[in-house]
Design a protein around this motif. Structure first.
Motif, PDB file in Angstrom:
ATOM      1  N   CYS A  39       0.978  -1.114   0.090  1.00  0.00           N
ATOM      2  CA  CYS A  39       0.124  -0.018   0.202  1.00  0.00           C
ATOM      3  C   CYS A  39       0.752   1.348   0.069  1.00  0.00           C
ATOM      4  O   CYS A  39       0.765   2.254  -0.768  1.00  0.00           O
ATOM      5  CB  CYS A  39      -0.750   0.156   1.217  1.00  0.00           C
ATOM      6  N   THR A  76     -13.003   5.554   5.502  1.00  0.00           N
ATOM      7  CA  THR A  76     -11.745   4.820   5.208  1.00  0.00           C
ATOM      8  C   THR A  76     -10.395   5.616   5.035  1.00  0.00           C
ATOM      9  O   THR A  76     -10.751   6.917   5.579  1.00  0.00           O
ATOM     10  CB  THR A  76     -11.782   3.801   3.844  1.00  0.00           C
ATOM     11  N   GLY A  78      -6.132   5.974   3.860  1.00  0.00           N
ATOM     12  CA  GLY A  78      -5.338   5.910   5.258  1.00  0.00           C
ATOM     13  C   GLY A  78      -5.925   5.115   6.330  1.00  0.00           C
ATOM     14  O   GLY A  78      -6.831   4.298   6.210  1.00  0.00           O
ATOM     15  N   GLU A  79      -5.616   5.278   7.559  1.00  0.00           N
ATOM     16  CA  GLU A  79      -6.125   4.683   8.611  1.00  0.00           C
ATOM     17  C   GLU A  79      -7.125   5.849   9.071  1.00  0.00           C
ATOM     18  O   GLU A  79      -7.028   6.727   9.747  1.00  0.00           O
ATOM     19  CB  GLU A  79      -5.311   4.314   9.872  1.00  0.00           C
ATOM     20  N   VAL A 172      -5.470  -9.207   1.848  1.00  0.00           N
ATOM     21  CA  VAL A 172      -4.800  -9.261   0.537  1.00  0.00           C
ATOM     22  C   VAL A 172      -3.879 -10.396   0.189  1.00  0.00           C
ATOM     23  O   VAL A 172      -3.233 -10.935   1.183  1.00  0.00           O
ATOM     24  CB  VAL A 172      -3.945  -8.076   0.354  1.00  0.00           C
ATOM     25  N   GLU A 200      -7.236  -9.335  -4.389  1.00  0.00           N
ATOM     26  CA  GLU A 200      -6.007  -9.427  -5.233  1.00  0.00           C
ATOM     27  C   GLU A 200      -5.402  -7.942  -5.020  1.00  0.00           C
ATOM     28  O   GLU A 200      -5.925  -7.127  -4.875  1.00  0.00           O
ATOM     29  CB  GLU A 200      -6.457  -9.786  -6.881  1.00  0.00           C
ATOM     30  N   ARG A 211       5.547  -5.455  -7.856  1.00  0.00           N
ATOM     31  CA  ARG A 211       4.093  -6.057  -7.691  1.00  0.00           C
ATOM     32  C   ARG A 211       3.896  -7.362  -8.355  1.00  0.00           C
ATOM     33  O   ARG A 211       3.066  -8.177  -7.849  1.00  0.00           O
ATOM     34  CB  ARG A 211       2.969  -5.020  -8.007  1.00  0.00           C
ATOM     35  N   MET A 336      -3.574   3.434  -2.787  1.00  0.00           N
ATOM     36  CA  MET A 336      -4.899   3.259  -2.334  1.00  0.00           C
ATOM     37  C   MET A 336      -5.100   3.851  -0.900  1.00  0.00           C
ATOM     38  O   MET A 336      -6.074   4.310  -0.954  1.00  0.00           O
ATOM     39  CB  MET A 336      -4.638   1.607  -1.920  1.00  0.00           C
ATOM     40  N   GLY A 340      -8.766   5.272  -0.551  1.00  0.00           N
ATOM     41  CA  GLY A 340      -9.162   4.598   0.355  1.00  0.00           C
ATOM     42  C   GLY A 340      -9.693   2.964   0.248  1.00  0.00           C
ATOM     43  O   GLY A 340     -10.262   2.363   0.787  1.00  0.00           O
TER      44      GLY A 340
HETATM   45  N1  SAM Z   1      -6.274   1.315   6.745  1.00  0.00           N
HETATM   46  C1  SAM Z   1      -7.450   0.794   6.643  1.00  0.00           C
HETATM   47  C2  SAM Z   1      -7.020  -0.608   6.265  1.00  0.00           C
HETATM   48  O1  SAM Z   1      -5.933  -1.101   6.033  1.00  0.00           O
HETATM   49  O2  SAM Z   1      -8.109  -1.382   6.454  1.00  0.00           O
HETATM   50  C3  SAM Z   1      -8.249   1.423   5.441  1.00  0.00           C
HETATM   51  C4  SAM Z   1      -7.547   1.821   4.202  1.00  0.00           C
HETATM   52  S1  SAM Z   1      -6.883   0.571   2.931  1.00  0.00           S
HETATM   53  C5  SAM Z   1      -6.047   1.405   1.855  1.00  0.00           C
HETATM   54  C6  SAM Z   1      -8.218  -0.348   2.656  1.00  0.00           C
HETATM   55  C7  SAM Z   1      -8.055  -1.766   2.069  1.00  0.00           C
HETATM   56  O3  SAM Z   1      -7.164  -1.728   0.740  1.00  0.00           O
HETATM   57  C8  SAM Z   1      -7.277  -2.514   3.117  1.00  0.00           C
HETATM   58  O4  SAM Z   1      -7.904  -3.940   3.012  1.00  0.00           O
HETATM   59  C9  SAM Z   1      -5.914  -3.106   2.241  1.00  0.00           C
HETATM   60  O5  SAM Z   1      -5.207  -4.163   2.383  1.00  0.00           O
HETATM   61  C10 SAM Z   1      -6.285  -2.608   0.818  1.00  0.00           C
HETATM   62  N2  SAM Z   1      -5.101  -2.296  -0.042  1.00  0.00           N
HETATM   63  C11 SAM Z   1      -4.311  -1.450  -0.002  1.00  0.00           C
HETATM   64  N3  SAM Z   1      -3.485  -1.298  -1.081  1.00  0.00           N
HETATM   65  C12 SAM Z   1      -3.794  -2.344  -1.950  1.00  0.00           C
HETATM   66  C13 SAM Z   1      -3.500  -2.604  -3.039  1.00  0.00           C
HETATM   67  N4  SAM Z   1      -2.546  -2.169  -3.772  1.00  0.00           N
HETATM   68  N5  SAM Z   1      -4.175  -3.813  -3.696  1.00  0.00           N
HETATM   69  C14 SAM Z   1      -5.219  -4.359  -3.141  1.00  0.00           C
HETATM   70  N6  SAM Z   1      -5.605  -3.730  -1.788  1.00  0.00           N
HETATM   71  C15 SAM Z   1      -4.954  -2.808  -1.330  1.00  0.00           C
END
Ligand code: SAM
Ligand code: SF4
Length: 341
Positions: A39, A76, A78-79, A172, A200, A211, A336, A340
């Motif tokens: 991420c 959503t 970030g956190e 993931v 995915e 990736r 992402m 979000g």
């Molecule tokens: N921080 C929170 C979390 O991790 O649940 C909310 C935001 S996070 C960006 C939301 C979701 O996106 C998470 O489940 C994370 O695993 C997923 N995520 C982040 N980057 C990703 C990527 N490149 N491909 C697929 N899922 C991704």
């Protein structure tokens, strides 16, 4: 009297392909207390605070969407729980649940602050949450999240359940990282009555690694799982792009989100708002609308409503994510954590 403003206020949002937009995902911050490898890069530069919408502006924008027919709001990041005073926003948005104009207020979180915040979330009307958890091994958890602590997240999940929140676990799927652990994640989630959804990796934003090394097609995961579990195709739909199966051995649900191997755009009902007020009409496309200027142009919502209508009128038919060895660059340049997920 019905004025032009109230008409545009209430016009429901139907895009050029006839899809009703009823779901808004809102990133309230680009910051995070983790640095998940897929991420974020370890050394992220975050937005200056002045560029963020204030909590009041976030409330105003979300409320405009609710008046236009949005029935589900997902907070959503970030956190999301690291945003200062974010509970004020949950409380403010909770009023739409009470008024019956919103069906669901929910969030996606890494779980790190759930041990402190679950009670308030429940009090403000949140009933179901998504918690991201890719592994149950403390060492792997550190490797994936870089800064996270597994025990803290597990305690957070327990606290959330005690507060009455229904949990869905999102993981993931990462080749060579957690692919041997899916059985354990199934037992963990289903053992506590939670759905598990596998995602995915999507090519979003520059990260340090490659990736194609992490990409694991879920079709492969599913074929592998079917050697040990009985997966029953079920019509269940959580309102998102996941395709669900019931596992006969556990009675629990397993979802697959496969943006790269399966196109789910035909039924897309969602748009995404970033913490700076940019509206993305598709996760996989760069076209966006600036709602912040409209929001700040005046105190009434006329400009905001027109900007929303204009944006929905440009919602594209779909995305074209590709991960392969020829195109190393991310399909979309933003991370992402900006939109979000
Ligand atoms: N921080 C929170 C979390 O991790 O649940 C909310 C935001 S996070 C960006 C939301 C979701 O996106 C998470 O489940 C994370 O695993 C997923 N995520 C982040 N980057 C990703 C990527 N490149 N491909 C697929 N899922 C991704
Ligand atoms: Fe933070 Fe969520 Fe991104 Fe992990 S996936 S770095 S927890 S925003």
């Amino acid at each position: 009297m019905t004025t032009l403003a109230t008409l545009s206020d209430q016009a429901s949002m139907i895009d050029p392909f006839g899809r009703h937009v009823t779901y808004l995902r809102v990133s309230v911050t680009d910051r995070c207390d983790f640095r998940c490898v897929y991420c974020m890069s370890e050394h992220m530069t975050f937005l200056p605070k002045k560029d963020l919408l204030t909590l009041e502006e976030l409330d105003r924008t979300c409320s405009a969407f609710v008046r236009k027919g949005v029935r589900k709001l997902r907070i959503t990041g970030g956190e999301p729980l690291v945003r200062k005073n974010v509970m004020w926003l949950f409380k403010a948005l909770g009023r739409h649940l009470e008024e019956g104009t919103l069906d669901e207020l929910t969030l996606t979180t890494n779980g790190s602050l759930l041990h402190r915040m679950s009670g308030d979330l429940y009090a403000f009307g949140v009933r179901r949450i998504n918690v991201s958890l890719d592994t149950l091994s403390p060492t792997k958890f550190k490797e994936i999240t870089r800064w996270g602590d597994l025990e803290n997240v597990l305690n957070g999940i327990t606290a959330a359940e005690r507060a009455g929140l229904k949990i869905k676990i999102n993981a993931v799927a990462l080749k060579g990282v957690n692919d041997q652990e899916i059985d354990e994640l199934i037992r963990f989630a289903h053992g506590r009555g939670a759905d598990l959804t596998l995602i995915e990796t999507m090519p979003m934003g520059d990260i340090e690694g490659d990736r194609t090394d992490q990409y694991l097609p879920l079709s492969q995961v599913r074929a592998d799982l079917m050697e040990r579990w009985t997966l029953k195709d079920i019509p269940y739909n959580s309102g998102g792009p996941a395709r669900y199966y019931e596992i006969s051995e556990t009675g629990g649900r397993l979802g697959f989100i496969t943006p790269l191997t399966h196109n789910f755009c035909e039924s897309c009902n969602r748009v995404r708002l970033t913490c700076t007020g940019t509206l993305y009409m598709c996760l996989g496309q760069d076209d966006a609308a600036d709602l912040r200027s409209a929001l700040r142009a005046s105190d009434d919502d006329r400009a905001l409503n027109s900007a929303i209508d204009e944006a929905i009128g440009r919602k594209p038919k779909g995305h074209d994510f590709v991960i392969d060895r020829r195109s190393q660059a991310p399909a979309v340049s933003r991370h992402m954590s900006v939109t979000g997920g």
